[in-house]
Design a protein around this motif. Structure first.
Motif, PDB file in Angstrom:
ATOM      1  N   LEU A 270       0.853  -1.191   0.000  1.00 37.68           N
ATOM      2  CA  LEU A 270       0.000   0.000   0.000  1.00 37.68           C
ATOM      3  C   LEU A 270       0.883   1.234   0.000  1.00 37.68           C
ATOM      4  N   ASP A 271       0.563   2.187  -0.853  1.00 40.09           N
ATOM      5  CA  ASP A 271       1.250   3.476  -0.887  1.00 40.09           C
ATOM      6  C   ASP A 271       0.189   4.567  -0.869  1.00 40.09           C
ATOM      7  N   PHE A 272       0.249   5.420   0.147  1.00 41.92           N
ATOM      8  CA  PHE A 272      -0.740   6.485   0.277  1.00 41.92           C
ATOM      9  C   PHE A 272      -0.201   7.574   1.196  1.00 41.92           C
ATOM     10  N   LYS A 273      -0.872   8.714   1.167  1.00 40.75           N
ATOM     11  CA  LYS A 273      -0.447   9.836   2.002  1.00 40.75           C
ATOM     12  C   LYS A 273      -1.158   9.802   3.351  1.00 40.75           C
ATOM     13  N   SER A 274      -0.409  10.083   4.394  1.00 41.61           N
ATOM     14  CA  SER A 274      -0.998  10.186   5.726  1.00 41.61           C
ATOM     15  C   SER A 274      -2.057  11.287   5.716  1.00 41.61           C
ATOM     16  N   PRO A 275      -3.254  11.033   6.248  1.00 42.20           N
ATOM     17  CA  PRO A 275      -4.291  12.073   6.264  1.00 42.20           C
ATOM     18  C   PRO A 275      -3.852  13.330   6.999  1.00 42.20           C
ATOM     19  N   ARG A 276      -3.011  13.166   8.012  1.00 43.57           N
ATOM     20  CA  ARG A 276      -2.626  14.291   8.854  1.00 43.57           C
ATOM     21  C   ARG A 276      -1.386  15.014   8.326  1.00 43.57           C
ATOM     22  N   THR A 277      -0.302  14.274   8.088  1.00 44.74           N
ATOM     23  CA  THR A 277       0.977  14.909   7.733  1.00 44.74           C
ATOM     24  C   THR A 277       1.168  15.064   6.228  1.00 44.74           C
ATOM     25  N   LYS A 278       0.391  14.309   5.435  1.00 43.72           N
ATOM     26  CA  LYS A 278       0.492  14.276   3.967  1.00 43.72           C
ATOM     27  C   LYS A 278       1.800  13.625   3.498  1.00 43.72           C
ATOM     28  N   GLU A 279       2.552  13.043   4.413  1.00 43.87           N
ATOM     29  CA  GLU A 279       3.746  12.300   4.016  1.00 43.87           C
ATOM     30  C   GLU A 279       3.330  10.951   3.435  1.00 43.87           C
ATOM     31  N   THR A 280       4.102  10.459   2.449  1.00 40.81           N
ATOM     32  CA  THR A 280       3.775   9.194   1.806  1.00 40.81           C
ATOM     33  C   THR A 280       4.165   8.017   2.698  1.00 40.81           C
ATOM     34  N   LEU A 281       3.217   7.112   2.903  1.00 46.22           N
ATOM     35  CA  LEU A 281       3.472   5.871   3.627  1.00 46.22           C
ATOM     36  C   LEU A 281       3.568   4.754   2.602  1.00 46.22           C
ATOM     37  N   SER A 282       4.633   3.969   2.684  1.00 49.61           N
ATOM     38  CA  SER A 282       4.831   2.842   1.783  1.00 49.61           C
ATOM     39  C   SER A 282       4.947   1.588   2.643  1.00 49.61           C
ATOM     40  N   LEU A 283       3.871   0.806   2.676  1.00 50.10           N
ATOM     41  CA  LEU A 283       3.780  -0.334   3.589  1.00 50.10           C
ATOM     42  C   LEU A 283       3.792  -1.645   2.804  1.00 50.10           C
ATOM     43  N   ARG A 284       4.475  -2.650   3.362  1.00 55.15           N
ATOM     44  CA  ARG A 284       4.612  -3.943   2.697  1.00 55.15           C
ATOM     45  C   ARG A 284       4.379  -5.091   3.685  1.00 55.15           C
ATOM     46  N   ALA A 285       3.858  -6.203   3.161  1.00 52.44           N
ATOM     47  CA  ALA A 285       3.640  -7.416   3.955  1.00 52.44           C
ATOM     48  C   ALA A 285       4.143  -8.604   3.151  1.00 52.44           C
ATOM     49  N   GLU A 286       5.037  -9.396   3.732  1.00 53.12           N
ATOM     50  CA  GLU A 286       5.634 -10.505   2.988  1.00 53.12           C
ATOM     51  C   GLU A 286       4.612 -11.599   2.714  1.00 53.12           C
ATOM     52  N   LEU A 287       4.958 -12.475   1.758  1.00 54.69           N
ATOM     53  CA  LEU A 287       4.059 -13.564   1.388  1.00 54.69           C
ATOM     54  C   LEU A 287       3.739 -14.438   2.593  1.00 54.69           C
ATOM     55  N   PRO A 288       2.483 -14.869   2.743  1.00 60.32           N
ATOM     56  CA  PRO A 288       2.130 -15.788   3.826  1.00 60.32           C
ATOM     57  C   PRO A 288       2.702 -17.186   3.550  1.00 60.32           C
ATOM     58  N   GLU A 289       2.740 -17.997   4.591  1.00 57.59           N
ATOM     59  CA  GLU A 289       3.372 -19.311   4.504  1.00 57.59           C
ATOM     60  C   GLU A 289       2.738 -20.216   3.460  1.00 57.59           C
ATOM     61  N   ASP A 290       1.396 -20.173   3.318  1.00 54.27           N
ATOM     62  CA  ASP A 290       0.771 -21.097   2.364  1.00 54.27           C
ATOM     63  C   ASP A 290       1.180 -20.784   0.924  1.00 54.27           C
ATOM     64  N   MET A 291       1.422 -19.506   0.616  1.00 53.27           N
ATOM     65  CA  MET A 291       1.875 -19.157  -0.731  1.00 53.27           C
ATOM     66  C   MET A 291       3.353 -19.500  -0.917  1.00 53.27           C
ATOM     67  N   LYS A 292       4.145 -19.349   0.127  1.00 54.39           N
ATOM     68  CA  LYS A 292       5.555 -19.770   0.060  1.00 54.39           C
ATOM     69  C   LYS A 292       5.639 -21.280  -0.171  1.00 54.39           C
ATOM     70  N   ASN A 293       4.797 -22.023   0.529  1.00 54.65           N
ATOM     71  CA  ASN A 293       4.790 -23.487   0.370  1.00 54.65           C
ATOM     72  C   ASN A 293       4.353 -23.887  -1.030  1.00 54.65           C
ATOM     73  N   LEU A 294       3.380 -23.157  -1.588  1.00 54.49           N
ATOM     74  CA  LEU A 294       2.923 -23.436  -2.950  1.00 54.49           C
ATOM     75  C   LEU A 294       4.066 -23.238  -3.939  1.00 54.49           C
ATOM     76  N   ILE A 295       4.813 -22.169  -3.769  1.00 58.96           N
ATOM     77  CA  ILE A 295       5.959 -21.911  -4.668  1.00 58.96           C
ATOM     78  C   ILE A 295       6.955 -23.071  -4.617  1.00 58.96           C
ATOM     79  N   GLU A 296       7.233 -23.557  -3.415  1.00 57.32           N
ATOM     80  CA  GLU A 296       8.164 -24.667  -3.273  1.00 57.32           C
ATOM     81  C   GLU A 296       7.668 -25.903  -4.003  1.00 57.32           C
ATOM     82  N   ARG A 297       6.357 -26.101  -4.014  1.00 56.76           N
ATOM     83  CA  ARG A 297       5.782 -27.303  -4.618  1.00 56.76           C
ATOM     84  C   ARG A 297       5.697 -27.221  -6.143  1.00 56.76           C
ATOM     85  N   ILE A 298       5.655 -26.003  -6.695  1.00 54.59           N
ATOM     86  CA  ILE A 298       5.544 -25.894  -8.157  1.00 54.59           C
ATOM     87  C   ILE A 298       6.883 -25.533  -8.807  1.00 54.59           C
ATOM     88  N   LYS A 299       7.932 -25.422  -8.009  1.00 52.13           N
ATOM     89  CA  LYS A 299       9.245 -25.092  -8.574  1.00 52.13           C
ATOM     90  C   LYS A 299       9.724 -26.179  -9.519  1.00 52.13           C
TER      91      LYS A 299
END
Length: 299
Positions: A270-299
């Protein structure tokens, strides 16, 4: 106490408090009206009417907290907090979790857990969802803590200034490693289904994509939404002939239960501006375990 504070400069000498609140603080007429009725708008620590004339140096304060209640049962549910400030809470939703209570899911939702968190941390907030995700889609969701933040971020979404990025694991290998899908999405009338299709009768829908990594059994694809239609990524990738792994509505979900128990789709950025400060927030969340496991199985 959550509040907006601002000193009046010479540009607003002789202006009304209403003009200042709309032009300088960007508050909506609805918010101003409610705050005025509840005497939450102060100038130099005194409650004022909306016709009050400002002078340079005046101290304006708008109290954002108010007494509110919500028909949600607080529950001690683990929530993964990615970011928090006085206006917003951003959480990384786990897969197979409903975002908000429904007739079928009164408890066990993300909102139940968030309301419990607000109460435990003594924050006088209700759950105001800025963004939502399907039950089976994991990833980042924004919750506003007050009316000001909710209105500001909702407007950012309407103006396409809030960037949402997803990662999907799809069947096969996309011919073009990077591109844009500009195809209208339509829900057929009279069909008792939540399923959407690509059809010229639908709304214009735009998804930008890029192949991040390729495996024997498919591609890891980053998707950036320019529009936000229901099931947009799932419909568009299936339209290209590359359905998402585990997608029971647009792919081969039931046949892939042993690989992954839901669609392999994660709202990672997600990339958006803080409602209060107007500074850009750039937030990230790594892949969950079930998707990591899927990648391992289809490699």
């Amino acid at each position: 106490m959550s509040a907006l504070e601002k000193k009046v400069d010479n540009r607003y000498e002789g202006s009304t408090i209403r003009e200042f609140l709309k032009e300088e603080l960007g508050l909506s007429s609805r918010l101003i009206r409610g705050a005025a009725i509840e005497n939450r708008i102060l100038v130099n620590k005194n409650s004022v009417r909306m016709r009050y004339i400002l002078h340079e140096g005046d101290e304006v304060l708008v109290k954002l907290q108010r007494k509110e209640s919500q028909n949600i049962i607080p529950e001690n549910i683990d929530i993964n907090i990615v970011y928090e400030d006085e206006d917003i809470l951003v959480v990384n939703k786990q897969p197979n979790v409903v975002v908000h209570p429904t007739k079928r899911h009164q408890t066990g939702t993300l909102a139940n857990g968030v309301l419990y968190y607000f109460q435990e941390t003594k924050q006088n907030c209700i759950v105001r969802l800025v963004s939502r995700l399907d039950m089976d889609t994991s990833g980042l969701i924004i919750i506003a803590k007050n009316q000001f933040a909710h209105m500001a971020l909702s407007k950012e979404m309407q103006d396409n200034n809030l960037e949402k990025r997803y990662l999907a694991i799809v069947h096969g290998h996309l011919k073009e490693k990077e591109g844009t899908i500009d195809a209208p999405i339509y829900r057929q009338e009279g069909v008792d289904s939540i399923q959407r299709i690509v059809d010229n009768r639908g709304q214009r829908s735009i998804t930008h994509y890029k192949v991040v990594e390729s495996f024997n059994g498919g591609d890891l694809v980053e998707c950036f939404l320019e529009t936000g239609r229901t099931h947009q990524i799932r419909v568009h990738l299936n339209h290209l002939g590359h359905p998402i792994y585990g997608d029971s509505l647009y792919g081969y979900g039931e046949e892939e239960k042993e690989l992954i128990g839901r669609q392999a789709l994660h709202a990672y950025g997600l990339d958006f501006k803080s409602p209060r400060t107007k500074e850009t927030l750039s937030l990230r969340a790594e892949l969950p375990e079930d998707m990591k496991n899927l990648i391992e199985r289809i490699k």
